[in-house]
Design a protein around this motif. Sequence first.
Motif, PDB file in Angstrom:
ATOM      1  N   ALA A 286     -48.496 -16.458  34.101  1.00 24.88           N
ATOM      2  CA  ALA A 286     -48.598 -15.695  32.861  1.00 24.88           C
ATOM      3  C   ALA A 286     -49.656 -16.232  31.895  1.00 24.88           C
ATOM      4  O   ALA A 286     -50.359 -15.451  31.246  1.00 24.88           O
ATOM      5  CB  ALA A 286     -47.237 -15.663  32.163  1.00 24.88           C
ATOM      6  N   ASP A 287     -49.764 -17.565  31.805  1.00 22.03           N
ATOM      7  CA  ASP A 287     -50.543 -18.137  30.696  1.00 22.03           C
ATOM      8  C   ASP A 287     -51.616 -19.150  31.081  1.00 22.03           C
ATOM      9  O   ASP A 287     -52.420 -19.528  30.220  1.00 22.03           O
ATOM     10  CB  ASP A 287     -49.586 -18.811  29.706  1.00 22.03           C
ATOM     11  CG  ASP A 287     -48.570 -17.830  29.131  1.00 22.03           C
ATOM     12  OD1 ASP A 287     -48.965 -16.703  28.797  1.00 22.03           O
ATOM     13  OD2 ASP A 287     -47.381 -18.205  29.018  1.00 22.03           O
ATOM     14  N   TYR A 288     -51.630 -19.613  32.325  1.00 21.67           N
ATOM     15  CA  TYR A 288     -52.573 -20.666  32.696  1.00 21.67           C
ATOM     16  C   TYR A 288     -53.275 -20.302  34.008  1.00 21.67           C
ATOM     17  O   TYR A 288     -53.080 -20.953  35.045  1.00 21.67           O
ATOM     18  CB  TYR A 288     -51.853 -22.017  32.843  1.00 21.67           C
ATOM     19  CG  TYR A 288     -51.080 -22.454  31.610  1.00 21.67           C
ATOM     20  CD1 TYR A 288     -51.675 -23.269  30.641  1.00 21.67           C
ATOM     21  CD2 TYR A 288     -49.760 -22.056  31.414  1.00 21.67           C
ATOM     22  CE1 TYR A 288     -50.974 -23.674  29.515  1.00 21.67           C
ATOM     23  CE2 TYR A 288     -49.047 -22.460  30.287  1.00 21.67           C
ATOM     24  CZ  TYR A 288     -49.654 -23.265  29.354  1.00 21.67           C
ATOM     25  OH  TYR A 288     -48.952 -23.658  28.231  1.00 21.67           O
TER      26      TYR A 288
ATOM     27  N   ASP B  71     -49.618 -27.567  28.361  1.00 20.27           N
ATOM     28  CA  ASP B  71     -50.615 -27.666  27.285  1.00 20.27           C
ATOM     29  C   ASP B  71     -51.342 -29.005  27.345  1.00 20.27           C
ATOM     30  O   ASP B  71     -52.566 -29.075  27.124  1.00 20.27           O
ATOM     31  CB  ASP B  71     -49.948 -27.493  25.924  1.00 20.27           C
ATOM     32  CG  ASP B  71     -49.546 -26.053  25.644  1.00 20.27           C
ATOM     33  OD1 ASP B  71     -50.040 -25.143  26.337  1.00 20.27           O
ATOM     34  OD2 ASP B  71     -48.718 -25.851  24.735  1.00 20.27           O
TER      35      ASP B  71
ATOM     36  N   ASN C  88     -43.804 -26.050  28.700  1.00 21.87           N
ATOM     37  CA  ASN C  88     -45.009 -25.598  28.003  1.00 21.87           C
ATOM     38  C   ASN C  88     -45.802 -26.757  27.436  1.00 21.87           C
ATOM     39  O   ASN C  88     -47.043 -26.775  27.500  1.00 21.87           O
ATOM     40  CB  ASN C  88     -44.635 -24.631  26.880  1.00 21.87           C
ATOM     41  CG  ASN C  88     -44.226 -23.269  27.382  1.00 21.87           C
ATOM     42  OD1 ASN C  88     -43.043 -22.972  27.525  1.00 21.87           O
ATOM     43  ND2 ASN C  88     -45.195 -22.424  27.674  1.00 21.87           N
TER      44      ASN C  88
END
Length: 282
Positions: A209-211, A186, A182
Amino acid sequence: MPAWAENIFRNLAVTLFLGFSLAGSAGAQTSDLVSNNALRVCADPANYPMSAKDETGFENKLAEFVAAKLDLPVQYTWYPMATGFIRNTLMAKQCDVIMGYAQGHELVLNTNHYFTSVYTLIVPQDSDLAAVQSLADPALKDRRLGVVAGTPPAAHLARNGLIGKSKGYNLVVDRRHQSPANDMLDDLAAGEIDGAVLWGPLGGPLVKADYPDFKVIPLVKEELPPRLFYRITMGVRIGEKVWQRQLNSLIRRNQDEINALLAEAGVPLVTDLGTEVMEISN
């Protein structure tokens, strides 16, 4: 009764006695080592997207799938994936299977592999690096890449003259407090690095999921060692061949559904020799 008939009867009785005794011993051993009441899984509680205590990881979903096929509930023994993990979980008979373990590890008895994956290069979709397919690509010269220290891709970066500018992330951490994957993604989002080199089953699901603005590039074009692809199995205790064969049969009969589960999670799947990306229909 004639003597010859008596001898045959006696030999038959001895054979049957030995057969029942051996069968009883085998059954007792299996029941002692593998629970018949639950699928007892050894897992890291903070290894998302693989495993997580809230059971949102893809290995948690795989455990649920396997347990359903066995008509058993899932029961977890949670322990950080660090030194002592095998000794304090599987070897201590607190649980009976590790859902994801690299093929050939000497501490466990591996099932047949249920997927093969590879390290990946992750870059923004609109980056001029989005067409790169190998760490030997000249387009990576003078770029700063993130890599987990001590992992196989680091050797490729060194060979290609990229290690000097790379940013290293710790390999051995307590995932309850640190998350190198992560942190790396980031940093990529913040522009501190130009690309992230991550193990596919970590990077792929995190990006999905997040990027959503990142592209995951499976590194299947590398020709020099060390290899970047690995076959992943389930791990059971050494000597538990009956349990291993049961899981092998389950994997073989349900491979398509397992592939779909992994693909849905975002895990990049490649062929057994790590040379081609597999396209899986969800």
